[in-house]
Each structure stands twice: as structure tokens, then as C-alpha cells.
Design an enzyme around this catalytic site. Structure first.
Site, PDB file in Angstrom:
ATOM      1  N   VAL A  11      36.646  35.197  52.389  1.00  0.00           N
ATOM      2  CA  VAL A  11      35.266  35.676  52.310  1.00  0.00           C
ATOM      3  C   VAL A  11      34.311  34.709  53.017  1.00  0.00           C
ATOM      4  O   VAL A  11      33.437  35.118  53.788  1.00  0.00           O
ATOM      5  CB  VAL A  11      34.852  35.861  50.826  1.00  0.00           C
ATOM      6  CG1 VAL A  11      33.360  36.094  50.686  1.00  0.00           C
ATOM      7  CG2 VAL A  11      35.634  37.020  50.220  1.00  0.00           C
ATOM      8  N   THR A 121      33.360  36.653  43.079  1.00  0.00           N
ATOM      9  CA  THR A 121      33.383  37.667  42.012  1.00  0.00           C
ATOM     10  C   THR A 121      33.384  36.940  40.669  1.00  0.00           C
ATOM     11  O   THR A 121      34.321  36.193  40.367  1.00  0.00           O
ATOM     12  CB  THR A 121      34.651  38.536  42.157  1.00  0.00           C
ATOM     13  OG1 THR A 121      34.647  39.106  43.468  1.00  0.00           O
ATOM     14  CG2 THR A 121      34.695  39.630  41.110  1.00  0.00           C
ATOM     15  N   PHE A 150      32.270  42.980  49.130  1.00  0.00           N
ATOM     16  CA  PHE A 150      33.137  44.169  49.023  1.00  0.00           C
ATOM     17  C   PHE A 150      34.123  44.290  50.187  1.00  0.00           C
ATOM     18  O   PHE A 150      34.748  45.328  50.353  1.00  0.00           O
ATOM     19  CB  PHE A 150      32.277  45.434  48.922  1.00  0.00           C
ATOM     20  CG  PHE A 150      31.463  45.495  47.657  1.00  0.00           C
ATOM     21  CD1 PHE A 150      32.012  45.984  46.485  1.00  0.00           C
ATOM     22  CD2 PHE A 150      30.153  45.032  47.629  1.00  0.00           C
ATOM     23  CE1 PHE A 150      31.269  46.032  45.300  1.00  0.00           C
ATOM     24  CE2 PHE A 150      29.398  45.063  46.457  1.00  0.00           C
ATOM     25  CZ  PHE A 150      29.960  45.573  45.291  1.00  0.00           C
ATOM     26  N   GLY A 251      52.850  54.233  44.889  1.00  0.00           N
ATOM     27  CA  GLY A 251      53.775  53.227  45.395  1.00  0.00           C
ATOM     28  C   GLY A 251      54.176  52.244  44.314  1.00  0.00           C
ATOM     29  O   GLY A 251      54.346  52.606  43.151  1.00  0.00           O
ATOM     30  N   CYS A 258      42.538  40.378  44.723  1.00  0.00           N
ATOM     31  CA  CYS A 258      41.387  40.815  43.918  1.00  0.00           C
ATOM     32  C   CYS A 258      41.710  41.776  42.773  1.00  0.00           C
ATOM     33  O   CYS A 258      41.371  41.498  41.628  1.00  0.00           O
ATOM     34  CB  CYS A 258      40.326  41.434  44.827  1.00  0.00           C
ATOM     35  SG  CYS A 258      39.546  40.201  45.870  1.00  0.00           S
ATOM     36  N   LYS A 318      49.358  43.541  51.862  1.00  0.00           N
ATOM     37  CA  LYS A 318      48.982  44.769  52.560  1.00  0.00           C
ATOM     38  C   LYS A 318      49.104  44.509  54.051  1.00  0.00           C
ATOM     39  O   LYS A 318      49.294  43.356  54.451  1.00  0.00           O
ATOM     40  CB  LYS A 318      47.561  45.199  52.176  1.00  0.00           C
ATOM     41  CG  LYS A 318      46.486  44.194  52.608  1.00  0.00           C
ATOM     42  CD  LYS A 318      45.153  44.515  52.018  1.00  0.00           C
ATOM     43  CE  LYS A 318      44.405  45.511  52.841  1.00  0.00           C
ATOM     44  NZ  LYS A 318      42.979  45.601  52.491  1.00  0.00           N
TER      45      LYS A 318
HETATM   46  N1  LIG Z   1      39.658  37.961  49.555  1.00  0.00           N
HETATM   47  C1  LIG Z   1      39.054  39.119  49.385  1.00  0.00           C
HETATM   48  O1  LIG Z   1      39.485  40.157  49.887  1.00  0.00           O
HETATM   49  C2  LIG Z   1      37.788  39.212  48.565  1.00  0.00           C
HETATM   50  C3  LIG Z   1      36.989  40.345  48.668  1.00  0.00           C
HETATM   51  C4  LIG Z   1      35.829  40.419  47.911  1.00  0.00           C
HETATM   52  C5  LIG Z   1      35.504  39.391  47.032  1.00  0.00           C
HETATM   53  N2  LIG Z   1      36.307  38.305  46.951  1.00  0.00           N
HETATM   54  C6  LIG Z   1      35.919  37.214  46.040  1.00  0.00           C
HETATM   55  O2  LIG Z   1      35.374  36.164  46.835  1.00  0.00           O
HETATM   56  C7  LIG Z   1      35.738  34.886  46.266  1.00  0.00           C
HETATM   57  C8  LIG Z   1      36.472  34.071  47.310  1.00  0.00           C
HETATM   58  O3  LIG Z   1      37.685  34.739  47.611  1.00  0.00           O
HETATM   59  P1  LIG Z   1      38.610  34.288  48.840  1.00  0.00           P
HETATM   60  O4  LIG Z   1      39.718  35.244  48.915  1.00  0.00           O
HETATM   61  O5  LIG Z   1      37.756  34.031  50.024  1.00  0.00           O
HETATM   62  O6  LIG Z   1      39.143  32.886  48.274  1.00  0.00           O
HETATM   63  P2  LIG Z   1      40.040  31.806  49.004  1.00  0.00           P
HETATM   64  O7  LIG Z   1      40.929  31.255  47.966  1.00  0.00           O
HETATM   65  O8  LIG Z   1      40.605  32.356  50.257  1.00  0.00           O
HETATM   66  O9  LIG Z   1      38.991  30.689  49.435  1.00  0.00           O
HETATM   67  C9  LIG Z   1      38.284  29.910  48.512  1.00  0.00           C
HETATM   68  C10 LIG Z   1      37.923  28.600  49.207  1.00  0.00           C
HETATM   69  O10 LIG Z   1      37.075  27.844  48.340  1.00  0.00           O
HETATM   70  C11 LIG Z   1      37.393  26.472  48.532  1.00  0.00           C
HETATM   71  N3  LIG Z   1      36.884  25.686  47.408  1.00  0.00           N
HETATM   72  C12 LIG Z   1      37.357  25.603  46.148  1.00  0.00           C
HETATM   73  N4  LIG Z   1      36.605  24.756  45.421  1.00  0.00           N
HETATM   74  C13 LIG Z   1      35.624  24.311  46.243  1.00  0.00           C
HETATM   75  C14 LIG Z   1      34.522  23.414  46.048  1.00  0.00           C
HETATM   76  N5  LIG Z   1      34.285  22.830  44.882  1.00  0.00           N
HETATM   77  N6  LIG Z   1      33.713  23.165  47.109  1.00  0.00           N
HETATM   78  C15 LIG Z   1      33.965  23.759  48.313  1.00  0.00           C
HETATM   79  N7  LIG Z   1      34.966  24.600  48.543  1.00  0.00           N
HETATM   80  C16 LIG Z   1      35.798  24.877  47.503  1.00  0.00           C
HETATM   81  C17 LIG Z   1      38.901  26.471  48.647  1.00  0.00           C
HETATM   82  O11 LIG Z   1      39.364  25.287  49.241  1.00  0.00           O
HETATM   83  C18 LIG Z   1      39.134  27.715  49.502  1.00  0.00           C
HETATM   84  O12 LIG Z   1      39.166  27.408  50.873  1.00  0.00           O
HETATM   85  C19 LIG Z   1      36.555  35.217  45.024  1.00  0.00           C
HETATM   86  O13 LIG Z   1      35.720  35.222  43.898  1.00  0.00           O
HETATM   87  C20 LIG Z   1      37.076  36.605  45.292  1.00  0.00           C
HETATM   88  O14 LIG Z   1      37.336  37.326  44.112  1.00  0.00           O
HETATM   89  C21 LIG Z   1      37.429  38.180  47.711  1.00  0.00           C
END
Ligand SMILES: NC(=O)c1ccc[n+]([C@@H]2O[C@H](COP(=O)([O-])OP(=O)(O)OC[C@H]3O[C@@H](n4cnc5c(N)ncnc54)[C@H](O)[C@@H]3O)[C@@H](O)[C@H]2O)c1
Length: 429
Positions: A11, A121, A150, A251, A258, A318
Site C-alpha cells: 500500500v 486497516t 481499497f 474454489g 487482507c 492470487k
Molecule cells: N496489501 C493490500 O492489498 C492492502 C489493501 C488495502 C489495505 N491494506 C492495509 O494496508 C496496511 C498495509 O498493508 P501492506 O500490505 O502494504 O503491508 P506490508 O506488510 O506490505 O507493508 C508494511 C510496511 O510497514 C513497515 N513498518 C512496520 N512498522 C513500521 C514502523 N514502525 N515505521 C515504519 N515502517 C514500518 C514494514 O517494514 C513494511 O514494509 C494494512 O493495514 C493492510 O490491511 C492492504
């Protein structure tokens, strides 16, 4: 505007690059030094179509940079966006420790009037926890907002540039105005609600999609008992506008970074507020046991898994991502190993990641479908990467009985059967 995005995961990087493309000065910050070093070099440390091109383009304009230093990243920022992970704890609760750690780290560098936006989230009410931490250290006035994300992995750049809506959760008029202005280039509907409603909306959206998947899986299971074909059922129900023909994926159940964690959080939350007798707990339970159930079911049809050579095609959760979080393969492969099958895996992008995630299962990862299926008694087409769906399995058919498990109902059963395989789909003969 000067924007800082904290957390450069899926994200964070996408958001940072997209905001930079609107002409803002954006700094991406992460505590993971390796990730930041890679991003500084213009290399995205995970696979997301189109992201590296956008990253390089924005780095070249000078609008986008990366750092591990909170002092550098936060001191000048008008908007600080937190996009760190919120994974599940063992009880299913959202783990907010990364969010609170990031909040603490940024608190002492905030500039007067900065808006701290939670994009991760998080459960409704989380902003008060963020506020409590900021209030302890911050010496300036600040604002808070929740702008849930989203996007979908695999189409994250497209989704971020073409969102169905932007949801802004805030309480003050000028915060709504600034955040609406930030998203103006997207030319989409901006929905202004309270922070709690914005947070709840994110859980509601994901839980609804997970419910659709679970619902159609239940229908598919019933189809198996009566000779009906779930794909035909979908075609028949879709034209009803109240139902719709989109987003039906019978499936092996939902996975990914998520849906599982967000449904678990909603289930956990509902229990803590005395509303635990509900759909979310049941959906979580049904989805968690689905793969075991299906593999046991297939065992009967193929004469047991023991000693079978199995080609597992598609290891990520996926297509078009190398993200292995809650990928079906992470359950399927250990299950097959425990049941004494020999497993060869293939994925267009996630092969290396899979080796680490399912390291103890004896999985052999190969680099082509041809190699994966060369001794197979059973082919499991687990994830519908284009390459996996388009492959000519007729050309690799062996002179022995072979089963073809179409885990996402992506293939035409009559073609697979014509090639000589025993076709086994989900909810269809
Ligand atoms: N991946 C998706 O498809 C998606 C979609 C919508 C919402 N979200 C939400 O967005 C959020 C992030 O998801 P993501 O998949 O990008 O996560 P991710 O695990 O890919 O990335 C999170 C990043 O945060 C960093 N981090 C952790 N603690 C930290 C700190 N104290 N300071 C700085 N950086 C720090 C980690 O090193 C990591 O690089 C989550 O809450 C997730 O539910 C994700």
C-alpha cells in the site's frame, strides 16, 4: 503538498508513487533498511505490475524519495500517512503494535497543523489510541483522519489511479477539504464520513467480499451432490441486478493479506462487544477448514494422495503478485506433504518466496509448467495466472492416468477431458 508515507509495503509504495505523480513532494519511510535501500535504487522489493515503472518515473522527477529517518521524513510534512501492516494476532485481533510504534516515532517531529492520516486497516476507535500517543510527545497542534485503502494487489496501481471511491473519515471541515484536494486528480466520488465509519466501511467491504466467496463455495458444495454445475448456476443468477454476475469465485476459499485477517478481526471484535453469534465467526471457520475438506474429498476421487506426484501450479495468493500471505499453497502443500505426496510447484513470480514460506514440506520449485507436470499423477491448477490457464496441457499429457484439479474453475472441462485427463473442478462434474 509535502507528504510522508510511513510503511513502504504494497500500500505504501503504491500510494507514495501515485501522490508523487500528482505533483506533490513525497517521502516514503520504512524501518526496513533493505527495503528502503532497494527503493532508493528504483527497485520495488515485491512484484506489482506497473509499479516499478511509476516509481522510476517519479524518482526521476524528484518528487519521490525514500528514507529510514523519521526526522527527515516528518519534519516538513503537511500530511503524514501511516500505511504499516496490521496483521492478525493469534486470537484474530488486529495487531496495532506497528501502527502505535510508527505513531510514537513520528510524534516528536510533527510540524504545526500537520494531518496524520491512518491508511492501514484498523478497527473503529483506533484514532483515539493514535491521539493518546501523539498527545504525550507532540508539542504542536495536529489533526487526525482515517482514509482506508481499497486497492487490490496485482492491479494496485490501476486501482489507486481509478478508485471506485475515496473514503475520508475526519471530524473537521478543513481536514476534509485538504484531503479531498489531495485526491482531486482521481476524479472520483469522495465520501466524507466519521473516522469510525471509514474504518468500519473497510471491514464491511472486505467481509462482504469474503462472504460472497464463502456463499458460492457453499453452493458449489451442494452442486456436487446433485449434478448441477456452479458455473452454470452463476450464469443463471448473475443477470438479477440484486445479485450481479461479478465477483463469484468458487474454489479453495479466500486467502491473501487482507480478507482472512479482516474477517478474523471483525469476528474478534463482534465477540468482544457481545455480538459473537454471527456470520463473521462462521465465515472464518468455514474458510479455515475449506482446503482440508476439499483435499479429503479429492482423495476419494483420485484413490488417495499417498505416493502421488502432484504438480501445484500457482503458489502466490492470487495472480499477478508474489505475495504469499495466506496463499492457498501454504495450506495445500504442507497438507499434501503430510499425506505423503511428492510435490513440485511452479509460479510465474512467487517461486522463490514459496521456497521460504513452505520450506519444510519438501516442495521442489521449478521454473516452468512443463517441468512441473512432467511426472504428475495430479495437476492442481491452484491460481489462475494467465500463463497457467493458457498452457497447452494436451501437449504434456502422459501415458498414464492423470487427474486435473481445476481449483478456480478456470478451464473448460470438456477440453481437459478430451486431452485425456480426469477433470475435477469445484462444484462441477
Ligand atoms: N496489501 C493490500 O492489498 C492492502 C489493501 C488495502 C489495505 N491494506 C492495509 O494496508 C496496511 C498495509 O498493508 P501492506 O500490505 O502494504 O503491508 P506490508 O506488510 O506490505 O507493508 C508494511 C510496511 O510497514 C513497515 N513498518 C512496520 N512498522 C513500521 C514502523 N514502525 N515505521 C515504519 N515502517 C514500518 C514494514 O517494514 C513494511 O514494509 C494494512 O493495514 C493492510 O490491511 C492492504
Amino acid at each position: 503538498m509535502k507528504i510522508t508515507v510511513i510503511g513502504t509495503g504494497f500500500v505504501g509504495v503504491v500510494s507514495a508513487a501515485v501522490y508523487a505523480s500528482f505533483g506533490h513532494t513525497v517521502v516514503g519511510l520504512d524501518i526496513d533498511e533493505k527495503k528502503v535501500a532497494s527503493l532508493i535504487k528504483g527497485k520495488v522489493p515485491f512484484y506489482e505490475p506497473g509499479l516499478e515503472e511509476l516509481l522510476l518515473e517519479q524518482q526521476a522527477t524528484g518528487n519521490l524519495s525514500f528514507t529510514t529517518s523519521y526526522a527527515t521524513a516528518v519534519a516538513n510534512a503537511d500530511i503524514v500517512i501511516i500505511a504499516v501492516g496490521t496483521p492478525s494476532t493469534p486470537e484474530g485481533k488486529a495487531n496495532l503494535s506497528y501502527l502505535y510504534a510508527a505513531t510514537k516515532s513520528l510524534s516528536k517531529y510533527l510540524k504545526e497543523g500537520a494531518i496524520v492520516v491512518v491508511k492501514s486497516t484498523v478497527p473503529p476507535g483506533t484514532l483515539s489510541g493514535v491521539d493518546e500517543i501523539l498527545a504525550k510527545t507532540a508539542t504542536v497542534g495536529y489533526e487526525l483522519a482515517s482514509v482506508p485503502e481499497f486497492l487490490k494487489e496485482g492491479t494496485a496501481v490501476y486501482d489507486t489511479l481509478n478508485p471506485d471511491r475515496v473514503v475520508i473519515g475526519a471530524t473537521k471541515k478543513h481536514v476534509f477539504e485538504i484531503l479531498s484536494e489531495l485526491h482531486r486528480p482521481l476524479n472520483t466520488t469522495v465520501i466524507k464520513v466519521s473516522p469510525e465509519s471509514a474504518q468500519m466501511a473497510k471491514y464491511a467491504a472486505n467481509a462482504y467480499l469474503a462472504t460472497r466467496i464463502t456463499f458460492i463455495n457453499q453452493i458449489a458444495d451442494l452442486c456436487e451432490h446433485n449434478g448441477s454445475d456452479v458455473q452454470e448456476v452463476i450464469t443463471a443468477i448473475g443477470p438479477d441486478k440484486r445479485v450481479g454476475g461479478h465477483y463469484w469465485y468458487p474454489g479453495f476459499g479466500y486467502g491473501g493479506s487482507c480478507f482472512p485477517k479482516d474477517v478474523k478481526e471483525l469476528a474478534y471484535y463482534s465477540r468482544t462487544v457481545g455480538e459473537g453469534h454471527n456470520l463473521f465467526n462462521k465465515i472464518n471457520e468455514l474458510n479455515s477448514e475449506r482446503i482440508d475438506r476439499l483435499l479429503l474429498n479429492y482423495a476419494e476421487k483420485i484413490g488417495g494422495w499417498k505416493g502421488k506426484h502432484v504438480a501445484v501450479l500457482g503458489l502466490s495468493f492470487k495472480p499477478n503478485t508474489d505475495d504469499m500471505r495466506e496463499a492457498p499453497s501454504t495450506k495445500v502443500i504442507p497438507w499434501l506433504a503430510e499425506n505423503k505426496a511428492t510435490i513440485v510447484g511452479f509460479d510465474p513470480k512467487a517461486g522463490d518466496a514459496a521456497k521460504t514460506v513452505v520450506a519444510d514440506s519438501g516442495l521442489k520449485v521449478v521454473t516452468s509448467i512443463k517441468e512441473a507436470v512432467k511426472d504428475a499423477d495430479v495437476i492442481i491448477a491452484l491460481i489462475e495466472w494467465d500463463e497457467i490457464v493458457a498452457f497447452d496441457y494436451g501437449a504434456t499429457k502422459l501415458d498414464k492416468k492423470q487427474f486435473f484439479i481445476d481449483a478456480r474453475n478456470q478451464f473448460n472441462p470438456s477440453i481437459i477431458t478430451k486431452w485425456g485427463y480426469e477433470y475435477l473442478g469445484v462444484g462441477r462434474e
